[in-house]
Enzyme design. Structure first.
Site, PDB file in Angstrom:
ATOM      1  N   ARG A 247       0.858  -1.190   0.000  1.00 18.95           N
ATOM      2  CA  ARG A 247       0.000   0.000   0.000  1.00 18.95           C
ATOM      3  C   ARG A 247       0.895   1.242   0.000  1.00 18.95           C
ATOM      4  O   ARG A 247       1.928   1.264   0.695  1.00 18.95           O
ATOM      5  CB  ARG A 247      -0.889   0.042   1.250  1.00 18.95           C
ATOM      6  CG  ARG A 247      -2.018  -0.950   1.262  1.00 18.95           C
ATOM      7  CD  ARG A 247      -3.131  -0.590   0.269  1.00 18.95           C
ATOM      8  NE  ARG A 247      -4.228  -1.526   0.350  1.00 18.95           N
ATOM      9  CZ  ARG A 247      -4.368  -2.606  -0.424  1.00 18.95           C
ATOM     10  NH1 ARG A 247      -3.484  -2.877  -1.360  1.00 18.95           N
ATOM     11  NH2 ARG A 247      -5.406  -3.395  -0.286  1.00 18.95           N
TER      12      ARG A 247
ATOM     13  N   GLU B  47      -3.259   7.153  -4.883  1.00 22.35           N
ATOM     14  CA  GLU B  47      -3.663   6.537  -6.147  1.00 22.35           C
ATOM     15  C   GLU B  47      -5.180   6.663  -6.362  1.00 22.35           C
ATOM     16  O   GLU B  47      -5.932   6.666  -5.380  1.00 22.35           O
ATOM     17  CB  GLU B  47      -3.230   5.056  -6.191  1.00 22.35           C
ATOM     18  CG  GLU B  47      -3.889   4.161  -5.167  1.00 22.35           C
ATOM     19  CD  GLU B  47      -3.354   2.731  -5.224  1.00 22.35           C
ATOM     20  OE1 GLU B  47      -2.141   2.521  -5.102  1.00 22.35           O
ATOM     21  OE2 GLU B  47      -4.194   1.817  -5.392  1.00 22.35           O
TER      22      GLU B  47
ATOM     23  N   HIS C 220      -1.194  -0.244  -9.847  1.00 25.71           N
ATOM     24  CA  HIS C 220      -1.783  -1.196  -8.890  1.00 25.71           C
ATOM     25  C   HIS C 220      -2.323  -2.449  -9.608  1.00 25.71           C
ATOM     26  O   HIS C 220      -3.533  -2.698  -9.628  1.00 25.71           O
ATOM     27  CB  HIS C 220      -2.897  -0.519  -8.075  1.00 25.71           C
ATOM     28  CG  HIS C 220      -3.220  -1.247  -6.808  1.00 25.71           C
ATOM     29  ND1 HIS C 220      -3.658  -0.636  -5.674  1.00 25.71           N
ATOM     30  CD2 HIS C 220      -3.170  -2.574  -6.488  1.00 25.71           C
ATOM     31  CE1 HIS C 220      -3.873  -1.518  -4.719  1.00 25.71           C
ATOM     32  NE2 HIS C 220      -3.580  -2.712  -5.190  1.00 25.71           N
TER      33      HIS C 220
HETATM   34  C1  8YV Z   1      -6.759  -5.203  -5.930  1.00 25.37           C
HETATM   35  C2  8YV Z   1      -5.471  -5.384  -3.687  1.00 25.37           C
HETATM   36  O1  8YV Z   1      -6.101  -4.244  -6.675  1.00 25.37           O
HETATM   37  O2  8YV Z   1      -6.079  -7.468  -2.830  1.00 25.37           O
HETATM   38  C3  8YV Z   1      -5.725  -6.327  -2.577  1.00 25.37           C
HETATM   39  O3  8YV Z   1      -5.538  -5.937  -1.411  1.00 25.37           O
HETATM   40  O4  8YV Z   1      -5.020  -4.307  -3.478  1.00 25.37           O
HETATM   41  C4  8YV Z   1      -5.752  -5.825  -5.088  1.00 25.37           C
HETATM   42  O5  8YV Z   1      -5.866  -7.167  -5.215  1.00 25.37           O
HETATM   43  C5  8YV Z   1      -8.037  -4.641  -5.581  1.00 25.37           C
HETATM   44  O6  8YV Z   1      -8.676  -5.158  -4.484  1.00 25.37           O
HETATM   45  C6  8YV Z   1      -8.943  -4.712  -6.808  1.00 25.37           C
HETATM   46  O7  8YV Z   1      -9.802  -3.705  -6.830  1.00 25.37           O
END
Ligand code: 8YV
Length: 320
Positions: free
Chosen positions: A234, A263, A281
């Site tokens: 993150r 982001e 991401h």
């Molecule tokens: C995805 C993520 O980008 O799983 C997570 O924590 O950050 C990613 O897998 C996101 O959840 C998809 O919108």
């Protein structure tokens, strides 16, 4: 519940047409897109909502939960739940599911890809060839990763897979974790000592108030002018201003980032720097993994609606 079908409020924007979850949700219930509702329509529908669907990059604060007095399930399309008010979800006794494990390999692969991209300068190499510079110029040398040290900050599900992949590259592995793990790798007490030891520091720690800006100027200076930072966790884990300064002043060798503090906005300074690789991401963004995540979200919702235990409840919330 309205007309006998569960009612699902989807917070994931419908404009995201590549999202494999969106066509699946109507199999389970009647779906409303939060971003398409007028305030009046939202007020009409909200009292009937059974399931709220979000994603790790979205916020589900108490104010959002307040809208749905009859909510039963909160489903997160992702493993990270830092945007979700989990304490409040647990206090309300709601079910809450996320998607661990199914994405670990892809996220770890991206960490390796980013590590190679920054150390071997792959984006620059591609641009160099495309620009027709090869016949006239030398492409600068990169740095090897084989037999060098990778520091995995956070040896959780994904961190472990990163470490396994790094071993295949004959890298020496060090890590931090809250508790010692039964692994053959060297454990460090804190991220600063890990950074001082490592050639590449890969951040795979969940974002919490305690880990906010964990990677600060001190840690970056410990990593040093030969060290690379890779962040696939993150953006909030890294003090962005400190990172930009360290990159501009070449106090670290480079950074490869899949996540950013603000982001999808990315600080303009990053775009100007040569010693960074930037990605939007995409850790879990493969067809296979996003479909597996969609399957898991749907299965958890089905189980929760049927009063059966969830497959993957968010820690701190009830399973059934
Ligand atoms: C995805 C993520 O980008 O799983 C997570 O924590 O950050 C990613 O897998 C996101 O959840 C998809 O919108």
């Amino acid at each position: 519940m309205l007309e006998g079908r569960p009612l699902i409020m989807n917070l994931i924007a419908s404009r995201i047409t590549t999202h494999p979850l969106l066509p699946r949700l109507p199999e389970i219930g009647r779906v409303f897109q939060r971003d398409e509702l007028t305030p009046e329509a939202l007020a009409d529908i909200a009292p009937h909502v059974d399931v709220l669907v979000g994603a790790s990059n979205l916020k589900v604060p108490k104010a959002e939960l307040d809208l749905y007095p009859n909510l039963r399930i909160v489903a997160d399309f992702g493993v990270g739940y830092d945007g979700f008010d989990v304490e409040e979800i647990a206090r309300r006794n709601l079910l809450c599911a996320h998607t661990p494990d199914v994405l670990s390999e892809d996220v770890a692969d991206l960490a390796v890809g980013l590590m190679l991209s920054i150390t071997r300068r792959l984006p620059q190499a591609d641009a160099f060839v495309r620009a027709g510079r090869w016949p006239k110029e030398n492409f600068p040398l990169g740095r090897r990763i084989a037999r060098r040290r990778i520091g995995v900050a956070g040896l959780g599900r994904i961190g472990r897979v990163v470490a396994q992949r790094a071993e295949a590259f004959r890298m020496e592995v060090g890590y931090t974790s809250q508790h010692p793990k039964d692994v053959p790798w060297r454990r460090f007490e804190d991220v600063k000592s890990l950074a001082a030891w490592a050639d590449v520091l890969v951040v795979v720690i969940p974002a919490t108030p305690e880990t906010h800006h964990l990677i600060n100027a001190e840690v970056l200076d410990a990593l040093g002018p030969e060290g690379y930072l890779v962040n696939i966790a993150r953006g909030a884990l890294v003090d962005t201003a400190a990172l930009i300064r360290a990159l501009e002043e070449k106090r670290i060798a480079g950074a490869a980032l899949d996540v950013f503090e603000h982001e999808p906005e990315v600080e303009a300074e990053f775009r100007k720097l040569e010693n960074v690789v930037l990605a939007p991401h995409i850790g879990s963004a493969t067809v296979e993994t996003r479909c597996a995540m969609a399957d898991l979200v749907c299965e958890n919702i089905r189980l929760g609606l049927a009063g059966k235990p969830l497959l993957t409840p968010v820690p701190g919330t009830r399973r059934a």
